[in-house]
Design a protein around this motif. Structure first.
Motif, short mmCIF file in Angstrom:
data_model
loop_
_atom_site.label_atom_id
_atom_site.label_comp_id
_atom_site.label_asym_id
_atom_site.label_seq_id
_atom_site.Cartn_x
_atom_site.Cartn_y
_atom_site.Cartn_z
N ILE A 1 0.82 -1.25 0.03
CA ILE A 1 -0.01 0.02 0.05
C ILE A 1 0.90 1.30 0.08
O ILE A 1 1.58 1.60 0.83
CB ILE A 1 -1.09 -0.05 1.25
N MET B 1 1.29 4.91 -0.02
CA MET B 1 0.45 6.12 0.66
C MET B 1 1.37 7.27 0.46
O MET B 1 2.38 7.54 0.55
CB MET B 1 0.44 6.01 2.15
N TYR C 1 -3.71 7.02 -2.65
CA TYR C 1 -2.81 5.82 -2.41
C TYR C 1 -2.76 4.91 -3.62
O TYR C 1 -3.78 5.14 -4.50
CB TYR C 1 -3.31 4.92 -1.19
N LYS D 1 -6.46 5.00 -5.86
CA LYS D 1 -7.49 5.56 -4.94
C LYS D 1 -8.54 6.34 -5.99
O LYS D 1 -8.03 7.12 -6.88
CB LYS D 1 -7.30 6.61 -4.01
N ALA E 1 -6.87 0.13 2.80
CA ALA E 1 -6.18 1.50 2.49
C ALA E 1 -6.97 2.80 2.63
O ALA E 1 -6.50 3.76 2.82
CB ALA E 1 -5.67 1.35 0.84
N LEU F 1 -6.49 4.08 6.11
CA LEU F 1 -5.32 4.58 6.71
C LEU F 1 -5.21 6.04 6.87
O LEU F 1 -5.62 6.81 5.98
CB LEU F 1 -4.00 4.02 5.77
N HIS G 1 -3.31 9.85 6.61
CA HIS G 1 -2.72 10.62 5.79
C HIS G 1 -1.22 10.44 5.91
O HIS G 1 -0.70 10.54 7.03
CB HIS G 1 -3.16 12.05 5.83
N SER G 2 -0.37 10.39 5.09
CA SER G 2 1.11 10.09 5.26
C SER G 2 1.89 11.33 5.59
O SER G 2 3.12 11.41 5.80
CB SER G 2 1.63 9.52 4.05
N TYR H 1 -1.81 2.15 11.98
CA TYR H 1 -2.48 1.76 10.94
C TYR H 1 -3.59 0.80 11.36
O TYR H 1 -4.56 0.60 10.37
CB TYR H 1 -1.51 1.18 9.98
#
Length: 237
Positions: free
Chosen positions: A43, A45, A51, A63, A82, A85, A87-88, A165
């Motif tokens: 996955i 991100m 993603y 996405k 996903a 999850l 935000h990165s 996560y």
């Protein structure tokens, strides 16, 4: 760029699968985790909140896509994961999971007798300078990756990421001061640590595990110890 690197076998492989005495050198404590026999999934991100889902070799879904590649059931199993999850932030973060059970591999029956699907997080990498990486050719990226260019979380960071996560890690079996170096003693350790899998999805699972992944705390050294390799070695010796 985000393809998971190959993991060496603990004892080197010789002709026709016979193991050699040469083994990976570990310094310091060694963490032993179960190696799950499934399909390597990722996955990816992205910093903007989007993603991408992928297998080890291919990118399968982004996405917002209306149609995804159904290969290995990765998109169907992990799209909902996903979506949830966090935000990165400023970096690109890749979560690597083992998807197993169902009809994923020939070993799926060892984890389920009811075609259930499961997944376990086994690594996370962080990419801080994405723009620089996108200037590289495919060949340059492959060389960068294969020579340790990717940055992976250490054990404590990985445990925290699994909580953040909401993803279970591959089972932690033990932390040892040193690994045995002989082929025979390593096989005995394998049988002692994993008489059966710790990630069975139902009571009708066969129960056989693939083996162990050994790594240092910082992940400076990592190797796989598989039942298949040691059993084949004993038969051909």
């Amino acid at each position: 760029m985000t393809k998971y690197p190959s993991i060496s076998t603990y004892h080197a492989l010789g002709d026709k699968g016979k193991l050699l005495d040469e083994c990976v050198k570990f310094e310091g404590e060694v963490i032993l985790t179960e190696k799950v026999d499934g399909t390597n999934s990722r996955i990816i991100m992205l910093p903007d909140g989007n993603y991408v889902l992928g297998s080890r070799e291919e990118l399968l879904f982004a996405k917002g896509d209306l149609i995804g590649n159904p290969a290995l059931g990765i998109v169907e199993a992990l799209k909902g994961v996903a979506d949830l999850l966090p935000h990165s932030g400023q970096n690109m973060i890749v979560a690597y999971l083992e998807l197993y059970g169902g009809k994923v591999t020939a070993a799926s029956k060892q984890y389920t007798g009811q075609k259930s699907i499961g997944w376990r997080l086994f690594d996370v990498s962080v990419f801080t300078d994405i723009s620089m990486l996108f200037t590289k050719s495919v060949q340059e990226l492959a060389a960068w990756r294969d020579n340790g260019g990717q940055t992976f979380l250490n054990e404590d960071q990985l445990k925290k990421a699994s909580i953040d996560y909401g993803l279970e890690l591959t089972p932690r079996l033990a932390t040892v001061e040193a690994l045995p170096t002989t082929i025979e003693a390593t096989y005995e350790l394998l049988k002692e640590m994993l008489p059966k899998t710790k990630v069975a999805l139902d009571e009708s699972a066969g129960g056989r595990s693939e083996g162990i992944v050994a790594r240092t705390f910082s992940r400076s050294a990592i190797a796989k110890i598989r039942f298949e390799d040691y059993e084949r070695h004993n038969k051909r010796r």
